[in-house]
Design an enzyme around this catalytic site. Structure first.
Site, PDB file in Angstrom:
ATOM      1  N   CYS A 111      19.198 -61.608   7.788  1.00  0.00           N
ATOM      2  CA  CYS A 111      18.058 -62.338   8.382  1.00  0.00           C
ATOM      3  C   CYS A 111      17.950 -63.780   7.882  1.00  0.00           C
ATOM      4  CB  CYS A 111      16.762 -61.598   8.120  1.00  0.00           C
ATOM      5  SG  CYS A 111      16.806 -59.895   8.703  1.00  0.00           S
ATOM      6  N   HIS A 250      10.788 -66.303   9.183  1.00  0.00           N
ATOM      7  CA  HIS A 250      11.429 -65.105   9.732  1.00  0.00           C
ATOM      8  C   HIS A 250      10.336 -64.132  10.194  1.00  0.00           C
ATOM      9  CE1 HIS A 250      13.891 -61.743  10.396  1.00  0.00           C
ATOM     10  NE2 HIS A 250      13.585 -61.107   9.279  1.00  0.00           N
ATOM     11  N   ASN A 280      11.467 -57.953  15.142  1.00  0.00           N
ATOM     12  CA  ASN A 280      12.308 -58.617  14.134  1.00  0.00           C
ATOM     13  C   ASN A 280      13.725 -58.736  14.698  1.00  0.00           C
ATOM     14  OD1 ASN A 280      13.998 -59.216  11.997  1.00  0.00           O
ATOM     15  ND2 ASN A 280      13.024 -57.799  10.564  1.00  0.00           N
TER      16      ASN A 280
HETATM   17  O1  UT7 Z   1      14.191 -58.582   8.020  1.00  0.00           O
HETATM   18  C1  UT7 Z   1      13.735 -57.787   6.977  1.00  0.00           C
HETATM   19  C2  UT7 Z   1      13.700 -56.397   7.504  1.00  0.00           C
HETATM   20  N1  UT7 Z   1      12.799 -55.489   6.908  1.00  0.00           N
HETATM   21  C3  UT7 Z   1      11.466 -55.666   6.801  1.00  0.00           C
HETATM   22  O2  UT7 Z   1      10.889 -56.661   7.094  1.00  0.00           O
HETATM   23  C4  UT7 Z   1      10.681 -54.464   6.318  1.00  0.00           C
HETATM   24  C5  UT7 Z   1       9.505 -54.812   5.467  1.00  0.00           C
HETATM   25  N2  UT7 Z   1       8.645 -53.647   5.327  1.00  0.00           N
HETATM   26  C6  UT7 Z   1       7.749 -53.329   6.299  1.00  0.00           C
HETATM   27  O3  UT7 Z   1       7.598 -54.035   7.287  1.00  0.00           O
HETATM   28  C7  UT7 Z   1       6.910 -52.087   6.069  1.00  0.00           C
HETATM   29  O4  UT7 Z   1       7.201 -51.539   4.816  1.00  0.00           O
HETATM   30  C8  UT7 Z   1       7.103 -51.011   7.182  1.00  0.00           C
HETATM   31  C9  UT7 Z   1       6.481 -51.487   8.477  1.00  0.00           C
HETATM   32  C10 UT7 Z   1       8.587 -50.707   7.385  1.00  0.00           C
HETATM   33  C11 UT7 Z   1       6.400 -49.714   6.781  1.00  0.00           C
HETATM   34  O5  UT7 Z   1       5.024 -49.978   6.566  1.00  0.00           O
HETATM   35  P1  UT7 Z   1       4.302 -49.409   5.251  1.00  0.00           P
HETATM   36  O6  UT7 Z   1       2.888 -49.791   5.361  1.00  0.00           O
HETATM   37  O7  UT7 Z   1       5.086 -49.917   4.068  1.00  0.00           O
HETATM   38  O8  UT7 Z   1       4.458 -47.870   5.443  1.00  0.00           O
HETATM   39  P2  UT7 Z   1       5.180 -46.775   4.484  1.00  0.00           P
HETATM   40  O9  UT7 Z   1       6.653 -46.883   4.587  1.00  0.00           O
HETATM   41  O10 UT7 Z   1       4.556 -46.840   3.121  1.00  0.00           O
HETATM   42  O11 UT7 Z   1       4.706 -45.452   5.174  1.00  0.00           O
HETATM   43  C12 UT7 Z   1       3.314 -45.060   5.258  1.00  0.00           C
HETATM   44  C13 UT7 Z   1       3.230 -43.827   6.129  1.00  0.00           C
HETATM   45  C14 UT7 Z   1       4.237 -42.746   5.742  1.00  0.00           C
HETATM   46  O12 UT7 Z   1       3.595 -41.479   5.933  1.00  0.00           O
HETATM   47  P3  UT7 Z   1       3.021 -40.687   4.668  1.00  0.00           P
HETATM   48  O13 UT7 Z   1       4.196 -40.475   3.770  1.00  0.00           O
HETATM   49  O14 UT7 Z   1       1.980 -41.572   4.071  1.00  0.00           O
HETATM   50  O15 UT7 Z   1       2.484 -39.441   5.301  1.00  0.00           O
HETATM   51  C15 UT7 Z   1       5.330 -42.899   6.770  1.00  0.00           C
HETATM   52  O16 UT7 Z   1       6.023 -41.683   7.013  1.00  0.00           O
HETATM   53  O17 UT7 Z   1       3.514 -44.165   7.475  1.00  0.00           O
HETATM   54  C16 UT7 Z   1       4.536 -43.297   7.988  1.00  0.00           C
HETATM   55  N3  UT7 Z   1       5.305 -44.045   8.973  1.00  0.00           N
HETATM   56  C17 UT7 Z   1       4.989 -44.081  10.266  1.00  0.00           C
HETATM   57  N4  UT7 Z   1       3.995 -43.524  10.946  1.00  0.00           N
HETATM   58  C18 UT7 Z   1       3.940 -43.762  12.279  1.00  0.00           C
HETATM   59  C19 UT7 Z   1       6.424 -44.784   8.764  1.00  0.00           C
HETATM   60  N5  UT7 Z   1       6.838 -45.318   9.931  1.00  0.00           N
HETATM   61  C20 UT7 Z   1       5.965 -44.886  10.880  1.00  0.00           C
HETATM   62  C21 UT7 Z   1       5.855 -45.104  12.251  1.00  0.00           C
HETATM   63  N6  UT7 Z   1       4.816 -44.516  12.913  1.00  0.00           N
HETATM   64  N7  UT7 Z   1       6.734 -45.864  12.941  1.00  0.00           N
END
Ligand code: UT7
Length: 323
Positions: A111, A250, A280
């Protein structure tokens, strides 16, 4: 002498996929995706390639600058999703846009790739090796995304953006400073395996061939490192946060951009975003947004811009320029 962006262009695949459509593939919802990321839809390839998207964006950037393919001296394509191992995407783009005299090659810093490519071109132009450069950031991430993994497939989109740079006699303005950093020690937090190690004498172990990510780690890396890189680039340019008209960052996640703005004590109006519509797009994100701003007439001569990219590697960088 200065190095200036003289033209911008971009390209997106025809098909736009909404959050609701993704909710039919994986267990997610429009509400969750919007709240956690700010993304509402993304464009996904139905045949468009890194080469076709990059070539379209490059043609538009040349047209915007009033230049022709045959004038291009250096052609760089930043991508982590090329169709072919050989020849590189840039050489294929060269052929499509008639840039027969250009030196063409790819650069992969995920990225941050577009920023690193602009930095590379800037160094060539500053050194007097070439007079101009055409740089594209282009990705078809949809082919390396695991469409069963709701943690990643909701984030990414396909697309391309390009800028045309020229060395000008004018002493002021243009690109003012650059910083770039790599942190390979933390590379495991965002990865995607390439082709298997396989030959008549060796069979390597099978590796997961799709994007794997520790989202929280990537999130905190971006919110911590990007403001530092921005401040470092501003200091090199003799500017301060208050001097910046627009931060073209980004487009990974709205909450990441808000976190960066907070750490820089800068108001959100100065952080334009298009991730709601395109998601993204990795190395394409910064030039895609820059082109949209340019075509909307939001970039006025003399404005101070900060561009910044960050991602797998881990890699990150920032650039200060006067439009
Ligand atoms: O170019 C760089 C590329 N990468 C990035 O920019 C990624 C940067 N990180 C992020 O944008 C965020 O960490 C994410 C959007 C990927 C995830 O958001 P988060 O607030 O960090 O969520 P999390 O991974 O801590 O997950 C929270 C909950 C989990 O459920 P439990 O364990 O609390 O029951 C996940 O299983 O949300 C769940 N979850 C979802 N639920 C519905 C994860 N993805 C999804 C989804 N829909 N798509």
């Amino acid at each position: 002498m200065s190095v200036r962006i003289m033209g911008t262009g971009s390209a997106l695949p025809k098909k736009c996929v909404s959050n609701e459509e993704l909710a039919q593939l994986v267990d997610t919802s429009d509400e969750w995706i919007r709240e956690r990321t700010g993304i509402g839809s993304r464009h996904i390839s139905t045949g468009e390639t890194v080469v076709s998207l990059a070539a379209e964006a490059c043609c538009k950037a040349l047209e915007n600058a009033g230049r022709k393919g045959e004038e291009v001296a250096l052609l760089l394509v930043a991508t982590c999703t090329p169709e072919d191992a050989l020849p590189c995407a840039a050489c294929q783009v060269q052929d499509r846009i008639g840039a027969a005299k250009a030196v063409a090659y790819d650069l992969n810093a995920a990225c941050a790739g577009f920023l690193f490519a602009v930095h590379t071109a800037w160094a060539y132009l500053e050194a007097g090796i070439y007079d101009n450069a055409l740089i594209a950031g282009a990705e078809v991430l949809s082919k390396i995304v695991d469409w069963n993994d709701r943690g990643t497939c909701i984030l990414f989109g396909d697309g391309a953006g390009a800028v045309y740079l020229e060395r000008c006699e004018e002493a002021r303005g243009g690109i003012l400073s650059f910083v770039q950093h790599s942190d390979g020690g933390r590379g495991a937090v965002l990865s995607c395996a390439g082709r298997e190690q396989e030959n008549p004498y060796f069979h390597g172990e099978h590796r997961h061939p799709y994007v794997q990510m520790d989202g929280r780690e990537v999130f905190s890396f971006a919110v911590r490192q990007v403001p530092e890189a921005v401040r470092e680039a501003l200091a090199k340019a003799g500017r301060e946060v208050k001097d910046v008209d627009l931060f073209v960052l980004h487009q990974a996640n709205r909450r990441i951009i808000e976190g960066i703005a907070k750490r820089l004590s800068a108001d959100m109006e100065r952080f334009p975003m298009n991730l709601e519509r395109v998601g993204n797009t990795s190395s394409a994100a910064v030039p895609l947004l820059l082109d949209e701003l340019n075509r909307q007439g939001r970039l006025r001569q003399g404005m101070t811009l900060v561009l910044s990219g960050f991602g797998a590697g881990l890699t990150y960088g920032a650039c200060v320029l006067q439009w």
